[in-house]
Design a protein around this motif. Structure first.
Motif, PDB file in Angstrom:
ATOM      1  N   ASN A  28       4.543   5.968  12.838  1.00  0.00           N
ATOM      2  CA  ASN A  28       5.709   5.763  11.996  1.00  0.00           C
ATOM      3  C   ASN A  28       5.524   4.563  11.069  1.00  0.00           C
ATOM      4  OD1 ASN A  28       8.527   6.212  11.211  1.00  0.00           O
ATOM      5  ND2 ASN A  28       8.929   4.291  12.289  1.00  0.00           N
ATOM      6  N   ALA A  29       4.776   3.541  11.546  1.00  0.00           N
ATOM      7  CA  ALA A  29       4.655   2.294  10.793  1.00  0.00           C
ATOM      8  C   ALA A  29       3.618   2.359   9.685  1.00  0.00           C
ATOM      9  CB  ALA A  29       4.308   1.148  11.751  1.00  0.00           C
ATOM     10  N   PHE A  30       2.621   3.246   9.816  1.00  0.00           N
ATOM     11  CA  PHE A  30       1.548   3.315   8.838  1.00  0.00           C
ATOM     12  C   PHE A  30       1.475   4.724   8.238  1.00  0.00           C
ATOM     13  CE2 PHE A  30       0.480  -0.133  11.636  1.00  0.00           C
ATOM     14  CZ  PHE A  30      -0.023  -1.122  10.784  1.00  0.00           C
ATOM     15  N   PRO A  31       1.174   4.827   6.946  1.00  0.00           N
ATOM     16  CA  PRO A  31       1.188   6.145   6.269  1.00  0.00           C
ATOM     17  C   PRO A  31      -0.101   6.923   6.469  1.00  0.00           C
ATOM     18  CG  PRO A  31       0.698   4.422   4.675  1.00  0.00           C
ATOM     19  CD  PRO A  31       0.952   3.724   5.990  1.00  0.00           C
ATOM     20  N   PHE A  32      -0.344   7.350   7.699  1.00  0.00           N
ATOM     21  CA  PHE A  32      -1.567   8.107   7.972  1.00  0.00           C
ATOM     22  C   PHE A  32      -1.399   9.563   7.530  1.00  0.00           C
ATOM     23  CE2 PHE A  32      -1.833   4.769  11.321  1.00  0.00           C
ATOM     24  CZ  PHE A  32      -2.981   4.158  10.845  1.00  0.00           C
ATOM     25  N   ASP A  33      -2.486  10.099   7.020  1.00  0.00           N
ATOM     26  CA  ASP A  33      -2.502  11.516   6.666  1.00  0.00           C
ATOM     27  C   ASP A  33      -2.973  12.372   7.838  1.00  0.00           C
ATOM     28  OD1 ASP A  33      -2.060  11.381   3.584  1.00  0.00           O
ATOM     29  OD2 ASP A  33      -3.630   9.905   3.987  1.00  0.00           O
ATOM     30  N   THR A  34      -3.809  11.773   8.693  1.00  0.00           N
ATOM     31  CA  THR A  34      -4.417  12.514   9.798  1.00  0.00           C
ATOM     32  C   THR A  34      -4.436  11.631  11.040  1.00  0.00           C
ATOM     33  OG1 THR A  34      -5.870  13.671   8.239  1.00  0.00           O
ATOM     34  CG2 THR A  34      -6.498  13.728  10.562  1.00  0.00           C
ATOM     35  N   VAL A  35      -4.266  12.248  12.187  1.00  0.00           N
ATOM     36  CA  VAL A  35      -4.458  11.573  13.480  1.00  0.00           C
ATOM     37  C   VAL A  35      -5.515  12.342  14.251  1.00  0.00           C
ATOM     38  CG1 VAL A  35      -3.434  11.064  15.716  1.00  0.00           C
ATOM     39  CG2 VAL A  35      -2.143  10.586  13.641  1.00  0.00           C
ATOM     40  N   LYS A  36      -6.547  11.629  14.693  1.00  0.00           N
ATOM     41  CA  LYS A  36      -7.606  12.253  15.487  1.00  0.00           C
ATOM     42  C   LYS A  36      -7.382  11.879  16.950  1.00  0.00           C
ATOM     43  CE  LYS A  36     -11.548  12.969  13.577  1.00  0.00           C
ATOM     44  NZ  LYS A  36     -12.925  12.857  13.016  1.00  0.00           N
ATOM     45  N   LEU A  54       6.063  14.677  11.562  1.00  0.00           N
ATOM     46  CA  LEU A  54       5.824  13.665  10.529  1.00  0.00           C
ATOM     47  C   LEU A  54       4.939  14.196   9.409  1.00  0.00           C
ATOM     48  CD1 LEU A  54       5.175  10.546  12.830  1.00  0.00           C
ATOM     49  CD2 LEU A  54       7.272  11.104  11.566  1.00  0.00           C
ATOM     50  N   SER A  55       4.619  15.478   9.445  1.00  0.00           N
ATOM     51  CA  SER A  55       3.726  16.100   8.444  1.00  0.00           C
ATOM     52  C   SER A  55       2.363  15.420   8.415  1.00  0.00           C
ATOM     53  CB  SER A  55       4.376  16.068   7.052  1.00  0.00           C
ATOM     54  OG  SER A  55       5.588  16.771   7.051  1.00  0.00           O
ATOM     55  N   ILE A  56       1.849  15.084   9.612  1.00  0.00           N
ATOM     56  CA  ILE A  56       0.529  14.470   9.763  1.00  0.00           C
ATOM     57  C   ILE A  56      -0.406  15.479  10.419  1.00  0.00           C
ATOM     58  CG2 ILE A  56      -0.790  12.631  10.880  1.00  0.00           C
ATOM     59  CD1 ILE A  56       1.709  10.902  10.823  1.00  0.00           C
ATOM     60  N   VAL A  64      -3.237  -4.911   6.494  1.00  0.00           N
ATOM     61  CA  VAL A  64      -3.860  -3.592   6.620  1.00  0.00           C
ATOM     62  C   VAL A  64      -2.977  -2.532   5.963  1.00  0.00           C
ATOM     63  CG1 VAL A  64      -4.553  -1.817   8.274  1.00  0.00           C
ATOM     64  CG2 VAL A  64      -5.185  -4.203   8.677  1.00  0.00           C
ATOM     65  N   ARG A  65      -1.670  -2.669   6.137  1.00  0.00           N
ATOM     66  CA  ARG A  65      -0.752  -1.705   5.502  1.00  0.00           C
ATOM     67  C   ARG A  65      -0.927  -1.735   3.978  1.00  0.00           C
ATOM     68  NH1 ARG A  65       4.171   1.295   6.159  1.00  0.00           N
ATOM     69  NH2 ARG A  65       4.476   2.174   4.098  1.00  0.00           N
ATOM     70  N   GLN A  66      -1.091  -2.916   3.423  1.00  0.00           N
ATOM     71  CA  GLN A  66      -1.300  -3.025   1.980  1.00  0.00           C
ATOM     72  C   GLN A  66      -2.618  -2.374   1.559  1.00  0.00           C
ATOM     73  OE1 GLN A  66      -0.921  -7.128   0.813  1.00  0.00           O
ATOM     74  NE2 GLN A  66       1.123  -7.329   1.723  1.00  0.00           N
ATOM     75  N   GLN A  67      -3.660  -2.596   2.368  1.00  0.00           N
ATOM     76  CA  GLN A  67      -4.955  -1.975   2.050  1.00  0.00           C
ATOM     77  C   GLN A  67      -4.836  -0.450   2.080  1.00  0.00           C
ATOM     78  OE1 GLN A  67      -7.478  -3.473   0.804  1.00  0.00           O
ATOM     79  NE2 GLN A  67      -8.518  -4.894   2.182  1.00  0.00           N
ATOM     80  N   ILE A  68      -4.164   0.069   3.104  1.00  0.00           N
ATOM     81  CA  ILE A  68      -3.999   1.528   3.217  1.00  0.00           C
ATOM     82  C   ILE A  68      -3.228   2.073   2.018  1.00  0.00           C
ATOM     83  CG2 ILE A  68      -2.855   3.340   4.550  1.00  0.00           C
ATOM     84  CD1 ILE A  68      -3.597   1.827   7.089  1.00  0.00           C
ATOM     85  N   ASP A  69      -2.158   1.376   1.636  1.00  0.00           N
ATOM     86  CA  ASP A  69      -1.368   1.840   0.483  1.00  0.00           C
ATOM     87  C   ASP A  69      -2.223   1.868  -0.780  1.00  0.00           C
ATOM     88  OD1 ASP A  69       0.912   2.217   1.979  1.00  0.00           O
ATOM     89  OD2 ASP A  69       1.762   0.233   1.528  1.00  0.00           O
ATOM     90  N   ARG A  70      -3.055   0.834  -0.983  1.00  0.00           N
ATOM     91  CA  ARG A  70      -3.890   0.795  -2.193  1.00  0.00           C
ATOM     92  C   ARG A  70      -4.908   1.932  -2.178  1.00  0.00           C
ATOM     93  NH1 ARG A  70      -4.512  -4.878  -0.681  1.00  0.00           N
ATOM     94  NH2 ARG A  70      -2.926  -6.128  -1.755  1.00  0.00           N
ATOM     95  N   THR A  75      -9.727   2.857  13.275  1.00  0.00           N
ATOM     96  CA  THR A  75      -9.298   2.877  14.674  1.00  0.00           C
ATOM     97  C   THR A  75      -8.073   1.996  14.851  1.00  0.00           C
ATOM     98  OG1 THR A  75     -10.739   1.023  15.266  1.00  0.00           O
ATOM     99  CG2 THR A  75     -11.659   3.243  15.469  1.00  0.00           C
ATOM    100  N   GLU A  76      -7.450   2.112  16.013  1.00  0.00           N
ATOM    101  CA  GLU A  76      -6.251   1.320  16.290  1.00  0.00           C
ATOM    102  C   GLU A  76      -6.519  -0.174  16.239  1.00  0.00           C
ATOM    103  OE1 GLU A  76      -4.707   2.621  20.010  1.00  0.00           O
ATOM    104  OE2 GLU A  76      -4.685   4.714  19.414  1.00  0.00           O
ATOM    105  N   THR A  77      -7.743  -0.591  16.527  1.00  0.00           N
ATOM    106  CA  THR A  77      -8.041  -2.028  16.517  1.00  0.00           C
ATOM    107  C   THR A  77      -7.861  -2.631  15.136  1.00  0.00           C
ATOM    108  OG1 THR A  77     -10.383  -1.519  16.176  1.00  0.00           O
ATOM    109  CG2 THR A  77      -9.643  -1.852  18.441  1.00  0.00           C
ATOM    110  N   VAL A  78      -8.006  -1.830  14.081  1.00  0.00           N
ATOM    111  CA  VAL A  78      -7.798  -2.337  12.721  1.00  0.00           C
ATOM    112  C   VAL A  78      -6.372  -2.846  12.546  1.00  0.00           C
ATOM    113  CG1 VAL A  78      -7.725  -1.661  10.283  1.00  0.00           C
ATOM    114  CG2 VAL A  78      -9.557  -0.823  11.748  1.00  0.00           C
ATOM    115  N   LEU A  79      -5.442  -2.243  13.272  1.00  0.00           N
ATOM    116  CA  LEU A  79      -4.021  -2.513  13.050  1.00  0.00           C
ATOM    117  C   LEU A  79      -3.521  -3.740  13.797  1.00  0.00           C
ATOM    118  CD1 LEU A  79      -2.839   1.177  13.596  1.00  0.00           C
ATOM    119  CD2 LEU A  79      -3.809   0.158  11.530  1.00  0.00           C
ATOM    120  N   LEU A  80      -4.324  -4.292  14.687  1.00  0.00           N
ATOM    121  CA  LEU A  80      -3.826  -5.324  15.589  1.00  0.00           C
ATOM    122  C   LEU A  80      -3.760  -6.707  14.963  1.00  0.00           C
ATOM    123  CD1 LEU A  80      -5.732  -4.253  18.833  1.00  0.00           C
ATOM    124  CD2 LEU A  80      -3.336  -3.858  18.283  1.00  0.00           C
TER     125      LEU A  80
END
Length: 607
Positions: free
Chosen positions: A521-529, A558-560, A491-497, A480-485
């Motif tokens: 744009n800031a995070f490499p998400f594959d899907t947006v719900k 963004l190909s998401i 968090v970006r590093q965790q997502i990349d790993r 959720t968005e709260t993870v990013l705050l």
């Protein structure tokens, strides 16, 4: 008549502050101090001995041997002169021959003081707070050794006062919540026990217990950090106190859970009225870092002797009422209808925070079988309606009792830190289940913010994939968005790993929190719900249509992939299909279901 108030010590403000900090004024007599005055009177062979503390406008006696007084005006205090002169021992052999004291009413009248000797009682910094003094009705001239002993005894009094203050502070700390200054759980339980016991056989009074839980407090912590959360909790404590009587007790029981004990209620309606005042007190926004923050709460009410006659039962029923209130809309007060008719066993079956927390701990931190099961909600391609994936959702059935829904136990798991254990159980169980299917259908699971802030998330996911044999490209982790705050870079590093393992990351409930389109744009998400709140509004306004269409178009650019949650009407489905949403899920297409029903969808139609 001349009284001794002409001069004040240069350090008078600091001296008074030190005296008041000891919290000893106007306290009952204590044997540990009476011993000193008895010894002093015995050593000097004198009828009167006092521990005299000099307050702003009075002298107050912590111990008075041979004198039936508790205080006098400060102007009559012999020791007042010693504060100014700073002598080790103030010695007055004959008060009638000393112009400082000869007109004092305690010399000219009762008790007729002719001799006075006072040794200063000093605090740890050397400030003189009063005197240990001896008095007689005849003149005296004691020897140097006796005066030295009086000085030593005064040092002992000073040490006893420091010890007394320390014990009081320890007692206060043991009875109060250090953040808010309210009572703690132990004090609440003891007060509740005494209040219920005081009812006796009275039929015209009741004791009320109100449990108060802040709504969405987690969001305050996420936005402003723990310092901002602490500021909000202190303000809540202050506002709760402001609407209570002196006889009532306010307590803090947990992170954002408070309680109030109300004595001598005349009717149940009075308890509900007080709950209304509490809602009103919290209605105004709280300022944190210069920003207004809304405070709302839910309140559960239980009354003794109507709902229970012992503290544990009253707490259990109020707790169940509180969580029923939160489940049915929040921001409200609830007293369980007919709670007084519930037997003890039935009352134990009511879901409350304490029961849920205990059951979660027993289930998640030990080796016992887990009481949870997974339900699976299918996700469909919007263009042709074919099955695209399935989301794993945790459920808590309870044999012979009503099941606990996620709104019952997920907030408790988050508040207690047990959510990390629950997430990991879901991860392992979902991966194992999906690996056993006769299908390569992808799955998605939710992962809490707490897990993304831990360093072992990557090995935990790798272990779940390795143990189950599930291919990483079949797993999608929803955040959720709260993870990013809290820690965007971490968090970006965790997502990349995680994406480096070959799995996908989805941004869940997008638009329902505090985030912006910039996250895409800031995070490499594959899907947006897309949050179900936007989907629900599609039936009622063009603004919601514009927002949803913009999210879908941005996803395409963004190909998401975009997945619309909570689709419940055909009109919603038609709009989302036309707008180009990648996928849809919701009760219109398929409610969460057992694994057997989901796997039945894999089979080709007969015939």
């Amino acid at each position: 008549m001349r009284v001794l108030d002409a001069t004040l010590p240069a350090c008078e403000d600091r001296r008074l502050a030190a005296l008041h900090a000891l919290d000893i004024l106007d306290t009952p007599p204590e044997e540990r101090f009476d011993i000193f005055t008895r010894i002093a009177a015995g050593v000097f062979g004198m009828p009167i001995s006092l521990i005299s503390l000099i307050d702003a406008d009075r002298q107050w006696f912590k111990s008075a041997h041979g004198l039936d007084l508790r205080e006098t005006p400060r102007g009559l205090a012999f020791g007042n002169e010693g504060l100014v002169e700073g002598e080790d021992v103030l010695l007055v052999p004959d008060t009638t021959r000393d112009e400082r004291f000869q007109d004092n009413p305690m010399v000219t009248g009762e008790p007729g003081i002719r001799f006075f000797a006072g040794a200063p009682i000093r605090d740890v910094s050397g400030l003189s707070l009063g005197t240990l003094c001896v008095m007689d009705r005849v003149p005296r001239l004691p020897g140097r050794a006796a005066l030295g002993m009086l000085k030593d005894l005064a040092t002992g009094v000073s040490s006893a006062m420091q010890l007394n203050a320390a014990l009081r502070r320890m007692g206060t700390m043991a009875a109060t919540d250090p953040l808010t200054g309210l009572a703690n759980r132990h004090t609440l339980e003891q007060t509740l026990k005494l209040a219920i016991g005081a009812l006796g056989s009275r039929s015209d009074a009741a004791v009320g217990l109100l449990l108060i839980d802040l709504d969405r407090f987690k969001e305050i912590n996420e936005l402003f950090g723990h310092a901002g959360g602490d500021a909000a909790l202190r303000e809540v404590g202050r506002r709760i106190r402001s609407v209570l009587r002196d006889a009532d007790l306010a307590a803090r029981l947990g992170e954002d859970e408070f309680a109030v004990v109300i004595r001598d209620l005349s009717s149940p309606a009075q308890a509900l009225a007080i709950a209304g005042r509490l809602h009103g007190a919290l209605a105004a926004p709280c300022m944190i870092d210069g920003m207004p923050v809304a405070l709302r709460c839910s309140i559960g009410v239980a009354l003794a002797p109507f709902d229970a006659i012992e503290p544990a039962g009253l707490l259990r029923i109020a707790d169940a009422a509180l969580y029923r209130a939160k489940r049915t809309g929040r921001g409200r007060t609830l007293r369980l209808a007919g709670a007084h008719l519930l037997g003890r066993d039935t009352a134990k079956g009511l879901p409350g925070r304490q029961d849920i927390e205990a059951a979660l701990r027993a289930s998640l931190t030990g080796d016992a079988p887990k009481p949870f099961v997974l339900a699976w909600q299918p996700i469909f391609h919007s263009n042709d309606g074919t099955l695209m994936a399935a989301e794993a959702l945790v459920r808590w059935p309870r044999p012979r009792r009503a099941p606990l829904v996620p709104d019952d136990f997920i907030p408790v798991a988050e508040a207690t830190g047990l959510i990390t254990h629950l997430d990991r159980w879901v991860l392992r169980t979902a991966c194992a289940a999906a690996a056993s299917w006769d299908s390569d259908l992808p799955i998605s699971i939710n992962m809490s913010a707490a897990n993304f802030y831990l360093t072992d998330l990557l090995p935990i996911v790798m272990s779940a994939l390795a143990e189950s044999g599930l291919s990483p490209d079949r797993l999608e982790i929803e955040v959720t968005e709260t993870v990013l705050l809290q820690d965007p870079d971490g968090v970006r590093q965790q997502i990349d790993r995680l994406r480096g393992l070959g799995l996908r990351i989805a941004l869940d409930d997008f638009g329902g929190g505090h985030g912006t389109l910039g996250y895409l744009n800031a995070f490499p998400f594959d899907t947006v719900k897309i949050d179900r709140a936007f989907i629900r509004q599609l039936d009622s306004g063009e603004r919601a249509e514009a927002v949803v269409r913009a999210i879908i178009q941005l996803g395409q650019a963004l190909s998401i992939r975009t997945v619309a949650e909570g689709v419940e009407t055909q009109a919603q489905l038609d709009f989302l299909t036309a707008a180009g949403a990648t996928a849809v899920q919701g009760f219109l297409l398929g409610a969460p279901m057992p694994e057997a029903r989901l796997t039945a969808l894999f089979a080709p139609p007969l015939g």
